[in-house]
Structures are given as structure tokens and as C-alpha cells.
Write a protein that holds these residues in place. Sequence first.
Motif, mmCIF file in Angstrom:
data_model
loop_
_atom_site.group_PDB
_atom_site.id
_atom_site.type_symbol
_atom_site.label_atom_id
_atom_site.label_comp_id
_atom_site.label_asym_id
_atom_site.label_seq_id
_atom_site.Cartn_x
_atom_site.Cartn_y
_atom_site.Cartn_z
ATOM 1 N N ALA A 134 0.833 -0.637 -0.237
ATOM 2 C CA ALA A 134 -0.114 -0.449 0.188
ATOM 3 C C ALA A 134 0.689 1.326 -0.063
ATOM 4 C CB ALA A 134 -0.933 -0.126 0.533
ATOM 5 N N ALA A 135 0.655 2.430 -0.905
ATOM 6 C CA ALA A 135 1.329 3.260 -0.985
ATOM 7 C C ALA A 135 0.309 4.551 -1.332
ATOM 8 C CB ALA A 135 2.280 3.003 -1.833
ATOM 9 N N HIS A 136 0.963 6.175 -0.792
ATOM 10 C CA HIS A 136 -0.284 6.658 -1.613
ATOM 11 C C HIS A 136 1.090 8.054 -1.765
ATOM 12 C CE1 HIS A 136 -3.778 9.909 -0.859
ATOM 13 N NE2 HIS A 136 -2.984 10.529 0.031
ATOM 14 N N ILE A 137 0.736 8.977 -2.403
ATOM 15 C CA ILE A 137 1.351 10.342 -3.170
ATOM 16 C C ILE A 137 -0.134 11.693 -2.917
ATOM 17 C CG2 ILE A 137 1.917 11.484 -4.674
ATOM 18 C CD1 ILE A 137 1.912 8.617 -6.919
ATOM 19 N N THR A 138 1.435 12.270 -2.300
ATOM 20 C CA THR A 138 0.670 13.508 -1.825
ATOM 21 C C THR A 138 0.995 14.440 -2.938
ATOM 22 O OG1 THR A 138 -0.157 12.524 0.298
ATOM 23 C CG2 THR A 138 -0.293 15.151 0.184
ATOM 24 N N HIS A 139 0.057 15.101 -3.540
ATOM 25 C CA HIS A 139 0.316 16.788 -3.841
ATOM 26 C C HIS A 139 0.015 17.820 -3.278
ATOM 27 C CE1 HIS A 139 1.283 13.372 -7.709
ATOM 28 N NE2 HIS A 139 1.705 14.039 -7.234
ATOM 29 N N LEU A 140 0.918 18.912 -3.047
ATOM 30 C CA LEU A 140 0.111 19.985 -2.670
ATOM 31 C C LEU A 140 -0.021 20.826 -4.295
ATOM 32 C CD1 LEU A 140 2.032 19.479 -0.237
ATOM 33 C CD2 LEU A 140 1.591 21.567 0.229
ATOM 34 N N HIS A 171 -6.779 7.929 -10.568
ATOM 35 C CA HIS A 171 -8.179 7.668 -12.101
ATOM 36 C C HIS A 171 -7.261 6.172 -12.739
ATOM 37 C CE1 HIS A 171 -10.744 11.505 -12.066
ATOM 38 N NE2 HIS A 171 -10.263 10.479 -10.870
ATOM 39 N N GLU A 172 -5.570 6.605 -12.998
ATOM 40 C CA GLU A 172 -5.238 5.983 -13.609
ATOM 41 C C GLU A 172 -4.781 4.510 -12.807
ATOM 42 O OE1 GLU A 172 -1.794 6.623 -15.706
ATOM 43 O OE2 GLU A 172 -2.457 8.002 -16.701
ATOM 44 N N LEU A 173 -4.226 4.624 -11.680
ATOM 45 C CA LEU A 173 -3.721 3.892 -10.724
ATOM 46 C C LEU A 173 -4.959 3.197 -9.846
ATOM 47 C CD1 LEU A 173 -0.893 6.282 -8.712
ATOM 48 C CD2 LEU A 173 -0.720 4.053 -10.596
ATOM 49 N N GLU A 174 -6.238 3.356 -9.981
ATOM 50 C CA GLU A 174 -7.398 3.093 -9.372
ATOM 51 C C GLU A 174 -7.634 1.603 -9.660
ATOM 52 O OE1 GLU A 174 -11.732 4.015 -9.357
ATOM 53 O OE2 GLU A 174 -11.281 3.735 -11.542
ATOM 54 N N GLY A 175 -7.338 0.943 -8.371
ATOM 55 C CA GLY A 175 -7.037 -0.628 -8.800
ATOM 56 C C GLY A 175 -6.064 -1.294 -8.276
ATOM 57 N N SER A 176 -5.023 -0.446 -7.999
ATOM 58 C CA SER A 176 -3.569 -0.313 -7.936
ATOM 59 C C SER A 176 -3.098 -0.099 -6.249
ATOM 60 C CB SER A 176 -2.902 0.388 -7.904
ATOM 61 O OG SER A 176 -2.021 1.244 -8.087
ATOM 62 N N ALA A 177 -2.391 -0.684 -6.088
ATOM 63 C CA ALA A 177 -0.996 0.041 -4.177
ATOM 64 C C ALA A 177 -1.508 1.165 -3.972
ATOM 65 C CB ALA A 177 -0.625 -0.710 -3.863
ATOM 66 N N VAL A 178 -1.276 1.994 -5.170
ATOM 67 C CA VAL A 178 -1.279 3.312 -4.932
ATOM 68 C C VAL A 178 -2.477 4.815 -4.601
ATOM 69 C CG1 VAL A 178 0.291 5.105 -5.502
ATOM 70 C CG2 VAL A 178 1.309 2.796 -5.646
ATOM 71 N N THR A 179 -2.433 5.015 -4.384
ATOM 72 C CA THR A 179 -3.946 5.691 -3.820
ATOM 73 C C THR A 179 -3.581 7.067 -4.240
ATOM 74 O OG1 THR A 179 -4.175 6.194 -1.840
ATOM 75 C CG2 THR A 179 -5.232 4.756 -3.211
ATOM 76 N N VAL A 180 -3.824 8.541 -4.396
ATOM 77 C CA VAL A 180 -3.361 9.646 -5.104
ATOM 78 C C VAL A 180 -4.464 10.569 -4.472
ATOM 79 C CG1 VAL A 180 -2.619 11.680 -6.523
ATOM 80 C CG2 VAL A 180 -2.330 8.856 -7.091
ATOM 81 N N GLY A 181 -3.934 11.921 -3.742
ATOM 82 C CA GLY A 181 -4.265 12.506 -2.743
ATOM 83 C C GLY A 181 -4.100 14.372 -3.400
ATOM 84 N N ALA A 182 -4.412 15.462 -3.456
ATOM 85 C CA ALA A 182 -4.130 16.434 -3.475
ATOM 86 C C ALA A 182 -4.347 18.225 -2.280
ATOM 87 C CB ALA A 182 -4.503 17.196 -5.086
ATOM 88 N N ILE A 183 -3.833 18.444 -2.242
ATOM 89 C CA ILE A 183 -4.038 18.793 -0.709
ATOM 90 C C ILE A 183 -4.228 20.541 -1.329
ATOM 91 C CG2 ILE A 183 -3.613 20.208 1.444
ATOM 92 C CD1 ILE A 183 -3.336 17.157 1.149
ATOM 93 N N TYR A 184 -5.178 21.061 -0.784
ATOM 94 C CA TYR A 184 -5.210 22.378 -1.022
ATOM 95 C C TYR A 184 -5.637 23.500 0.592
ATOM 96 C CZ TYR A 184 -7.732 20.026 -5.382
ATOM 97 O OH TYR A 184 -7.420 19.213 -6.167
#
Length: 279
Positions: A134-140, A171-184
Motif C-alpha cells: 500500500a502506498a500514497h502520493i500527496t500533492h500540494l 484514476h489511472e492507478l485505480e485498483g492498484s496499491a497506490v492512491t493519490v490525493g491533492a491538498i488545497y
Amino acid sequence: MKRLTLTGSTTVITGAASGMGAEIARILAADGVHLALVDHNAEALSTVAAGLRGTNVTTHVVDLRDDEAVFTAVGEITSAHPHVNALITCAGSSMLGTLDQLTMEEMRWLTDVNLWGTVSITKALLPTLRAERAAHITHLASIYALAAPAGRIPYALSKYAVRGFSEALRHELEGSAVTVGAIYPAGVRTGIILHGRYAAAIDPAVAARAAAAQAAMYHTEPADAAAQIVRATERRRARTMVGREARLVDVLVRVAPAAYWRVMRRPLREAVDTTTPVR
């Protein structure tokens, strides 16, 4: 979605030498998270790293505009850290000026820093993140990825693009181990606006006045913003507003997508004025 455990693994932080990036590093180090800290400012990065105890910390001095340097640094990071399960991209700068005042070179510089630096390190690190359970990407991103003010075209352009990149990648990584989020974030008391750049065509006194007016509107402390960003990463959130102003603007642009500037114009008047001479 299962919560991401950061302790015992490694988080990569860009823009780690100051502001929210440095505060995130302090929070995570105190929790036993291993860190790979990335920034272009070697001296400040070394100072931040020296203040962190009880965890494995490596520093990587990189100009994120240099793709080759970014991929080389990621190779060094993955050699030093066997398990990387989070990336938090805080690196960025600002640019004041109207379209008439700005040169193409000035606008491209900011886009290279804010957008392409984010894309480059994400692309370089993605295979490593995919290898984790499991992994996560957080973009500011920014409040200016929700609403685009006058006088901030390069910044809004770059941050809207970061928002689009984050959503498309999620959306590209949907269903993979990697999730992506954005911070506002909105109104965080970092030095980004006071130490950012402005168009060479602007009188420095005018630029300083506009930057000071913007900074005076900031209310959220970097440590508070950092704590929210860490929580969003652990909970693998897709979208996080930081600061009361961000939540208000998020609602405003939904209610009045073509007319929100009528509401924002007055409070931002001094902060976006880069043409009126200082008296």
C-alpha cells in the motif's frame, strides 16, 4: 480504505528545507518514519535534517526542474531506503505579475518548478511505490487550484495543472496499491509569497507591497497545516482543504463558478495590484 502505516517505512518529501515540508518532516520523524528529504537548498536542508532524531534520514539536493537529476536522486533514495510507501510534494514557488508584465521565460520557470518538478519526481518514484502493499502520493495544490485570481496567472496555471495531474493519476492507478490525493491549502504562514519571485517589469516596491498584503491574509501556522497533510496521507484522502478560507472558496466556486471573482476581488485588491505605484 485501509489506513496507511507510515512508521517503519520511508516517506519522500520535496520542498523539505522550509515551510510545510520541514514541519511534515519533524512530525513524521517524531513518529519513527524514515525520511528522504529533497530540496534545492543544501544548507537549509542540512539544518532541518540535523534537527531530526531517532529515524533514518537522508538528504538529496536536487533542482526539480532537472529531470535527469530527479531520476538520479530517486535511484539514490531507493538504494538507501528499501521500502518507500509515501511521497509528499511540497516544493514550489510563487510569481507575481500580470500577463502584460510577465515574460514567457518567467512563466515557464514557475511552471517548471511547480508542475513539472511534481510530475518528474512522481514518475520517477512510482515504480517503487507500486512495489509496496500500500502506498500514497500527496500533492500540494493550492486554493488557487480552485479559484484563479488576477495577478497570479503563472501560479494558478501551475496549480490547476497539479490538480489535474493528481486527479488523472488517481484514476489511472485505480485498483492498484497506490492512491493519490491533492491538498488545497489557503493562508498558510510560510515564506512562499514574501520570498517568491515577481516579474522583472514590476517596481520592487510595488511587488513588496502586494506580497505583504497577501501575507497579511494568512492565518494557518505551517505546523498545523503539516499535521493535516500527514493525516490526509495516512488516511489516503483524495481531496483535503487546509484552512477556513480554502473551505469557503471550495463552496464559493461550486455555487458561482463563473462569478466567484466578484466576491474575491475586494479582499484581494491590494494583494493582486502590481501596477499602482507606491506613494
